[in-house]
Design a protein around this motif. Structure first.
Motif, mmCIF file in Angstrom:
data_model
loop_
_atom_site.group_PDB
_atom_site.id
_atom_site.type_symbol
_atom_site.label_atom_id
_atom_site.label_comp_id
_atom_site.label_asym_id
_atom_site.label_seq_id
_atom_site.Cartn_x
_atom_site.Cartn_y
_atom_site.Cartn_z
ATOM 1 N N SER A 125 0.832 -1.214 0.000
ATOM 2 C CA SER A 125 0.000 0.000 0.000
ATOM 3 C C SER A 125 0.860 1.254 0.000
ATOM 4 N N GLU A 126 2.001 1.222 0.685
ATOM 5 C CA GLU A 126 2.892 2.380 0.733
ATOM 6 C C GLU A 126 3.576 2.599 -0.619
ATOM 7 N N ALA A 127 4.041 1.508 -1.235
ATOM 8 C CA ALA A 127 4.684 1.631 -2.545
ATOM 9 C C ALA A 127 3.711 2.189 -3.578
ATOM 10 N N LEU A 128 2.474 1.727 -3.538
ATOM 11 C CA LEU A 128 1.467 2.208 -4.491
ATOM 12 C C LEU A 128 1.166 3.685 -4.258
ATOM 13 N N ALA A 129 0.992 4.073 -3.004
ATOM 14 C CA ALA A 129 0.631 5.457 -2.696
ATOM 15 C C ALA A 129 1.750 6.427 -3.034
ATOM 16 N N LEU A 130 3.005 5.976 -2.916
ATOM 17 C CA LEU A 130 4.146 6.858 -3.134
ATOM 18 C C LEU A 130 4.769 6.695 -4.517
ATOM 19 N N ASP A 131 4.149 5.885 -5.370
ATOM 20 C CA ASP A 131 4.656 5.642 -6.736
ATOM 21 C C ASP A 131 6.090 5.129 -6.711
ATOM 22 N N LEU A 132 6.346 4.136 -5.861
ATOM 23 C CA LEU A 132 7.680 3.573 -5.718
ATOM 24 C C LEU A 132 7.704 2.131 -6.204
ATOM 25 N N ALA A 133 8.882 1.700 -6.620
ATOM 26 C CA ALA A 133 9.079 0.294 -6.913
ATOM 27 C C ALA A 133 9.156 -0.475 -5.595
ATOM 28 N N PRO A 134 8.772 -1.755 -5.585
ATOM 29 C CA PRO A 134 8.775 -2.517 -4.324
ATOM 30 C C PRO A 134 10.138 -2.576 -3.643
ATOM 31 N N ALA A 135 11.233 -2.423 -4.417
ATOM 32 C CA ALA A 135 12.569 -2.517 -3.830
ATOM 33 C C ALA A 135 13.106 -1.173 -3.353
ATOM 34 N N GLU A 136 12.379 -0.078 -3.588
ATOM 35 C CA GLU A 136 12.817 1.246 -3.142
ATOM 36 C C GLU A 136 12.452 1.435 -1.676
ATOM 37 N N LYS A 137 13.437 1.717 -0.846
ATOM 38 C CA LYS A 137 13.203 1.831 0.582
ATOM 39 C C LYS A 137 12.560 3.177 0.943
ATOM 40 N N GLY A 182 13.333 21.726 1.849
ATOM 41 C CA GLY A 182 12.829 22.296 0.606
ATOM 42 C C GLY A 182 11.784 21.458 -0.093
ATOM 43 N N THR A 183 11.163 20.507 0.637
ATOM 44 C CA THR A 183 10.140 19.656 0.021
ATOM 45 C C THR A 183 8.866 19.626 0.873
ATOM 46 N N PRO A 184 8.289 20.794 1.154
ATOM 47 C CA PRO A 184 7.059 20.798 1.957
ATOM 48 C C PRO A 184 5.862 20.334 1.131
ATOM 49 N N PRO A 185 4.951 19.562 1.705
ATOM 50 C CA PRO A 185 3.723 19.205 0.979
ATOM 51 C C PRO A 185 2.852 20.442 0.798
ATOM 52 N N VAL A 186 2.250 20.552 -0.391
ATOM 53 C CA VAL A 186 1.413 21.720 -0.676
ATOM 54 C C VAL A 186 -0.054 21.358 -0.847
ATOM 55 N N ARG A 187 -0.355 20.084 -1.037
ATOM 56 C CA ARG A 187 -1.750 19.658 -1.109
ATOM 57 C C ARG A 187 -1.826 18.193 -0.694
ATOM 58 N N GLY A 188 -3.031 17.760 -0.365
ATOM 59 C CA GLY A 188 -3.200 16.379 0.070
ATOM 60 C C GLY A 188 -4.596 15.881 -0.196
ATOM 61 N N ALA A 189 -4.767 14.564 -0.083
ATOM 62 C CA ALA A 189 -6.067 13.916 -0.230
ATOM 63 C C ALA A 189 -6.212 12.909 0.902
ATOM 64 N N GLN A 190 -7.422 12.823 1.468
ATOM 65 C CA GLN A 190 -7.664 11.944 2.605
ATOM 66 C C GLN A 190 -8.835 11.012 2.339
ATOM 67 N N ARG A 191 -8.715 9.813 2.878
ATOM 68 C CA ARG A 191 -9.804 8.844 2.873
ATOM 69 C C ARG A 191 -10.060 8.440 4.316
ATOM 70 N N CYS A 220 0.078 13.141 0.532
ATOM 71 C CA CYS A 220 0.439 14.543 0.330
ATOM 72 C C CYS A 220 1.438 14.650 -0.815
ATOM 73 N N PHE A 221 1.390 15.808 -1.506
ATOM 74 C CA PHE A 221 2.130 15.976 -2.742
ATOM 75 C C PHE A 221 2.945 17.270 -2.726
ATOM 76 N N LEU A 222 4.027 17.258 -3.499
ATOM 77 C CA LEU A 222 4.824 18.453 -3.728
ATOM 78 C C LEU A 222 4.150 19.328 -4.782
ATOM 79 N N PRO A 227 4.300 12.492 -5.037
ATOM 80 C CA PRO A 227 3.881 12.186 -3.664
ATOM 81 C C PRO A 227 5.063 12.232 -2.707
ATOM 82 N N VAL A 228 4.868 12.884 -1.566
ATOM 83 C CA VAL A 228 5.949 13.052 -0.601
ATOM 84 C C VAL A 228 5.661 12.343 0.712
#
Length: 258
Positions: A125-137, A182-191, A220-222, A227-228
Motif C-alpha cells: 500500500s505504501e509503494a502504491l501510494a508513493l509511486d515507488l518500486a517494491p525494492a525502493e526503501k 525544501g520539500t514541503p507538501p502543498v496539497r493532500g487527499a484523505q480517505r 500529500c504531494f509536492l 507524492p511526498v
C-alpha cells in the motif's frame, strides 16, 4: 486538587434548595459535569470509593452519576482505573495542517511516544501510494500522538528516502523537517473509514478492544505533483470529531427535482 473538588461538590450538595426535587445522583452528575467543563481535559476524578466516603453517599449513587457523565461523553471510564475527563478534539478536513500545529492552535500541548523510526522496504500500500518500486526503501515513522499527555491517535507515516534520508531527524513535526529540506507538501487527499480497535490499538490508546476508531489515510504531494508522504492515522473515535465546511455547488443551490 481532588480535595478542593470534593469540598466544592460537598458544599453544593449541602445547599440544596427545597424546590430541587432531582435525585442525588442527578445533582452529583450535574455538579461533576460543571467541574469537568471548567477544568483541563484528562483531569482525573477521585475514585468512586473516595467520593462516596467523603460526600457521605452510597457508591451506587456515585456510580450512577458517573454512568450519566460517561453516556454524555464527558467522562472516560476504564476498568481498574479512575474515571477521567474525556479529551475530545475537532479536526478540520479542509486544511493541510500538521498534528502539532493543530493542537497548539487549540491551546493544547502536543506530544508523542515513538514506536519506531526506521528505513525499510515499503508495504504494497505504501509503494502504491508513493509511486515507488517494491525494492525502493522508505523512511517509516510510527508513534502514538498525545494531547496534553493523553493518547489520542496512532500514526504511521511513510516518506521516500529522497525527501527524508534519515528518519531520526524527525522530532515533533515531520512537516517542519520536510520544509527545512525544501520539500514541503502543498496539497493532500484523505480517505476516512470506521474501524474497531485491536488489542494493540487499545493498549496504545489506553482504551479497550472493540472501541471505535476513525482511520484516516492521507497522501500529500509536492508542488510538481510528486507524492511526498503517505500516512495512516488511527484516531480514538471517542476523542476525535472531524469537521468540514459545505458550500453550494458553483455558489448556487441546485434542486435534485429540477
Amino acid at each position: 486538587m481532588a480535595e478542593d473538588l470534593i469540598a466544592r461538590i460537598g458544599a453544593a450538595l449541602a445547599e440544596v434548595s427545597p424546590s430541587d426535587r432531582r435525585p442525588i445522583y442527578r445533582r452529583l452528575s450535574d455538579l461533576l459535569a460543571r467541574e469537568l467543563r471548567q477544568g483541563p481535559a484528562g483531569t482525573r476524578l477521585p475514585s468512586e470509593r473516595r467520593l462516596a466516603r467523603e460526600l457521605g453517599i452510597s457508591r451506587v449513587t456515585v456510580r450512577r452519576a458517573l454512568d450519566e457523565l460517561s453516556a454524555e461523553g464527558l467522562v472516560l471510564r476504564r476498568r481498574g482505573a479512575r474515571s477521567a475527563a474525556a479529551v475530545r478534539l475537532e479536526k478540520r478536513l479542509s486544511s493541510l495542517t500538521g498534528f502539532s500545529d493543530e493542537l497548539r492552535n487549540r491551546g493544547m500541548r502536543p506530544g508523542q511516544r515513538w514506536l519506531s523510526r526506521q528505513v525499510v522496504l515499503p508495504a504494497p500500500s505504501e509503494a502504491l501510494a508513493l509511486d515507488l518500486a517494491p525494492a525502493e526503501k522508505i523512511a517509516r515513522l510510527e508513534r502514538v500522538r498525545l494531547a496534553d499527555g493523553h493518547p489520542i491517535a496512532i500514526e504511521r507515516a511513510a516518506v521516500p528516502l529522497a525527501y527524508l534520508p534519515d528518519p531520526g531527524l524527525v522530532g515533533d513535526s515531520l512537516y517542519a523537517i520536510l520544509a527545512e529540506g525544501g520539500t514541503p507538501p502543498v496539497r493532500g487527499a484523505q480517505r476516512i473509514r470506521a474501524g474497531l480497535m485491536s488489542g494493540r490499538d487499545a493498549e496504545l490508546l489506553d482504551s479497550r478492544p472493540g472501541a471505535p476508531l476513525l482511520i484516516v489515510e492521507r497522501r500529500c504531494f509536492l508542488a510538481d505533483g510528486r507524492p511526498v508522504e503517505f500516512t495512516e492515522t488511527r484516531y480514538d473515535g471517542e476523542s476525535y470529531d472531524f469537521l468540514t465546511e459545505l458550500q453550494p455547488q458553483n455558489g448556487t443551490y441546485q434542486s435534485e427535482m429540477a
